[in-house]
Motif scaffolding. Structure first.
Motif, PDB file in Angstrom:
ATOM      1  N   ARG A  30       9.790  29.424  -1.134  1.00 34.69           N
ATOM      2  CA  ARG A  30      10.936  29.628  -0.240  1.00 34.69           C
ATOM      3  C   ARG A  30      11.551  28.266   0.091  1.00 34.69           C
ATOM      4  NH1 ARG A  30       9.005  32.519   5.010  1.00 34.69           N
ATOM      5  NH2 ARG A  30      11.243  32.507   5.385  1.00 34.69           N
ATOM      6  N   LYS A  31      12.819  28.244   0.407  1.00 36.73           N
ATOM      7  CA  LYS A  31      13.463  26.996   0.788  1.00 36.73           C
ATOM      8  C   LYS A  31      12.967  26.556   2.158  1.00 36.73           C
ATOM      9  CE  LYS A  31      17.678  27.851  -1.876  1.00 36.73           C
ATOM     10  NZ  LYS A  31      19.149  28.063  -1.816  1.00 36.73           N
ATOM     11  N   GLN A  32      12.836  25.244   2.320  1.00 36.67           N
ATOM     12  CA  GLN A  32      12.353  24.714   3.593  1.00 36.67           C
ATOM     13  C   GLN A  32      13.183  25.194   4.776  1.00 36.67           C
ATOM     14  OE1 GLN A  32      11.148  20.664   4.211  1.00 36.67           O
ATOM     15  NE2 GLN A  32      10.715  20.314   2.034  1.00 36.67           N
ATOM     16  N   GLU A  33      14.487  25.190   4.627  1.00 32.95           N
ATOM     17  CA  GLU A  33      15.348  25.564   5.752  1.00 32.95           C
ATOM     18  C   GLU A  33      15.120  27.004   6.171  1.00 32.95           C
ATOM     19  OE1 GLU A  33      16.849  23.405   7.462  1.00 32.95           O
ATOM     20  OE2 GLU A  33      16.410  21.805   6.023  1.00 32.95           O
ATOM     21  N   ASP A  34      14.876  27.891   5.197  1.00 36.92           N
ATOM     22  CA  ASP A  34      14.602  29.288   5.530  1.00 36.92           C
ATOM     23  C   ASP A  34      13.281  29.416   6.282  1.00 36.92           C
ATOM     24  OD1 ASP A  34      16.938  29.971   4.245  1.00 36.92           O
ATOM     25  OD2 ASP A  34      15.959  30.630   2.395  1.00 36.92           O
ATOM     26  N   ILE A  35      12.286  28.661   5.845  1.00 38.86           N
ATOM     27  CA  ILE A  35      10.984  28.703   6.514  1.00 38.86           C
ATOM     28  C   ILE A  35      11.088  28.174   7.931  1.00 38.86           C
ATOM     29  CG2 ILE A  35       8.637  27.778   6.475  1.00 38.86           C
ATOM     30  CD1 ILE A  35       8.899  27.688   3.394  1.00 38.86           C
ATOM     31  N   LEU A  36      11.767  27.043   8.088  1.00 40.63           N
ATOM     32  CA  LEU A  36      11.895  26.440   9.420  1.00 40.63           C
ATOM     33  C   LEU A  36      12.696  27.335  10.359  1.00 40.63           C
ATOM     34  CD1 LEU A  36      12.497  22.756   8.290  1.00 40.63           C
ATOM     35  CD2 LEU A  36      10.441  23.667   9.377  1.00 40.63           C
TER      36      LEU A  36
END
Length: 436
Positions: free
Chosen positions: A169-175
Motif C-alpha cells: 500500500r502507498k505510505q500516504e494511504d497507510i498514514l
C-alpha cells in the motif's frame, strides 16, 4: 432470523480479520447491522472469511461452511456467502461441493459482495464507502495491514499461490488510516504483512519499512507500534535505528525463521544460512537492547534428520527467544516441496520433535519471565477477567503472547489506559503485577 443482520465469521490470521472489518464497515454503510464471531448467530445473512494456509485451517474452514450450510437447509439462514483464502484457491471445487453457498469470493474481490447483496437503504441514504472499517478488537488497538502477497516462494508455503505477488500500500494511504484510527481511539498498532521487511520494494525498488514506521511514530496519539512477520534475508537494518530512537516503536519483532540447519534452510528455499541467522540474532539484540523476539519454527520437513533437529534444539537454547511457536510440516498441494520432495518423516517422529521443542521453549520462557520480577513496566489494560485486570507490556502482542495479571483489589483500572506496574511474580508465560 433477524432481518438485515449479517453475522460475520473470521477464520485464520489477523490479515483476514482486517478484511472482515473493512467489509463490515461497508455493510453498515449499506444499511445492514453486523455481528462478529457471535456465539449465537441469528442474522438472516452469514459471511464466512476462510483460511486456506495448512490442512487443519482448511478443515476448520470447510466444517464451518458446512455448519452454516446446514442452518440454511433448516431455514435458519436466508443467504450464505464465503470469502477469503480457501475460496480464493478452491472456488470452483467449493461451488460444486457446497451448492448451499449463494456465492464465493476470493481474497481480492470480496467487496463486490455488497454490490451483489440488495441494500436495505436507498443509494442516497448510504454512507461513504471509503469510510472507516469496523473494529472487532478492543477499541484501543488495531491491526494495520501494509501489504498483501509474498514474493519469497518458500518451498513449503502455499500463501503465494493464494495471494499472489507482494503488493504494498502507498505510505500516504497507510498514514491516513492511522490518523483515522487514532481519531477513533486507537493508540496501539499491530503492523502486519505477509513479509513486512519487503514493504515498498514493488513501489520504487527500495525497502521503505523503516521510513514508514518512523512516519507512523510521529503521528500524534500513536502510543505503541509493534512489528509482525519480518523475513531474515536482506533485513532492513535502518529499522533498528527507528526502534531505538522512537520510544513508541515497541522493542518487539516477529520474525519467522523456520529452521537453522543449512540442510533444511536450503531445502526450504529460505535463501539464508545458519551463520547468517546467528549473526542476525546477535545484531538484533546488540542494536536494540531488551528487544523481545518472536519466531516460528518447523519440524518434520522432508529430509529432516535427527542431526538437523538437534541443531535446531541447540539454536533455540542459544537464541533464548522470548516468544516462540512451532508446528509440524504439513504437505500443501501445489507447493515445491509437495511436488518435488517425499514427505519421509513419520507423523509420530514429527510430534515427538514438536513436543521436545516446545518443552524446551517452556523452560526458556519461564526463566525469561522470572527475570522480570521486580521490574517496573508500562502496561495497557485489555479487559477485566474474574479477579484480575488483564493487560500487556510492549513485549506482548494481543492473543498470542503472555499477559500481565493485576489483582482487581485496589485502584480501578480502565481498559485502553496505560499504567506503570511492578512485576511481582511469574509463571511459564504470564506474569503478575501491581500498579505503582
Amino acid at each position: 432470523m433477524v432481518k438485515n443482520q449479517i453475522d460475520f465469521i473470521t477464520l485464520g490470521c489477523s490479515k483476514n480479520l482486517v478484511d472482515t472489518e473493512q467489509l463490515m464497515g461497508l455493510a453498515r454503510r449499506h444499511g445492514f447491522s453486523c455481528t462478529h464471531d457471535s456465539k449465537r448467530p441469528i442474522g438472516e445473512i452469514a459471511i464466512i472469511n476462510t483460511c486456506g494456509f495448512i490442512g487443519d485451517a482448511k478443515e476448520e474452514s470447510i466444517n464451518t461452511i458446512l455448519e452454516f450450510a446446514e442452518r440454511k437447509k433448516q431455514g435458519k439462514l436466508r443467504k450464505l456467502f464465503v470469502m477469503g483464502c480457501l475460496s480464493q484457491r478452491y472456488r470452483k471445487e467449493l461451488e460444486e461441493e457446497i451448492p448451499e453457498v449463494d456465492r464465493f469470493y476470493g481474497k481480492f474481490d470480496y467487496k463486490k459482495l455488497m454490490q451483489d447483496l440488495p441494500s436495505p437503504v436507498s443509494q442516497s441514504c448510504r454512507g461513504d464507502d471509503r469510510a472507516l472499517r469496523v473494529l472487532t478488537t478492543p477499541r484501543h488497538y488495531a491491526y494495520l495491514k501494509i501489504s498483501e502477497g509474498c514474493d519469497r516462494r518458500c518451498a513449503y508455503c502455499a500463501i503465494p499461490l493464494i495471494t499472489g505477488h507482494h503488493v504494498s500500500r502507498k505510505q500516504e494511504d497507510i498514514l491516513q488510516e492511522v490518523k483515522q484510527l487514532v481519531d477513533q481511539g486507537v493508540s496501539e498498532f499491530q503492523v502486519i504483512a505477509q513479509e513486512l521487511t519487503y514493504y515498498g520494494v514493488d513501489l520504487d525498488g527500495r525497502q521503505q519499512i523503516a521510513e514508514l514506521i518512523e512516519r507512523m511514530a510521529d503521528v500524534p496519539g500513536v502510543k505503541w507500534i509493534r512489528l509482525h512477520y519480518a523475513y531474515p534475508t536482506h533485513f532492513p537494518w535502518d529499522l533498528l535505528r527507528v526502534m531505538r530512537e522512537k520510544k513508541n516503536v515497541c522493542r518487539y519483532l516477529d520474525i519467522a525463521l523456520q529452521h537453522i540447519s543449512d540442510n533444511m534452510l536450503s531445502a526450504m528455499h529460505r535463501h539464508v544460512t545458519k551463520e547468517e541467522t546467528y549473526e542476525l540474532i546477535r545484531r538484533l539484540r546488540e542494536e536494540v537492547p531488551g528487544i523481545h523476539l518472536r519466531t516460528t519454527l518447523m519440524v518434520g520437513f522432508p529430509g529432516e534428520t535427527d542431526e538437523d533437529f538437534e541443531e535446531l534444539m541447540d539454536f533455540v537454547r542459544w537464541a533464548r527467544f522470548e516468544r516462540m511457536g512451532a508446528f509440524a510440516y504439513s504437505e500443501e498441494e501445489g507447493t515445491y516441496s509437495a511436488e518435488h520432495y517425499i514427505n519421509n518423516v513419520r507423523a509420530e517422529v514429527k510430534q515427538q520433535r514438536l513436543d521436545r521443542l516446545m518443552a524446551l521453549q517452556q523452560e526458556i520462557s519461564a526463566e525469561i519471565e522470572a527475570e522480570k520480577v521486580g521490574s517496573i513496566l508500562q502496561v495497557v489494560i485489555d479487559r477485566k477477567e474474574g479477579d484480575y485486570y488483564v493487560g500487556r507490556t510492549e513485549f506482548c502482542s494481543p492473543e498470542v503472547d503472555p499477559e500481565v495479571l493485576i489483582p482487581v483489589s485496589g485502584k480501578r483500572l480502565i481498559r485502553g489506559k496505560y499504567y506503570q506496574a511492578r512485576i511481582t511474580a511469574a509463571e511459564e508465560f504470564d506474569v503478575y503485577a501491581r500498579v505503582e
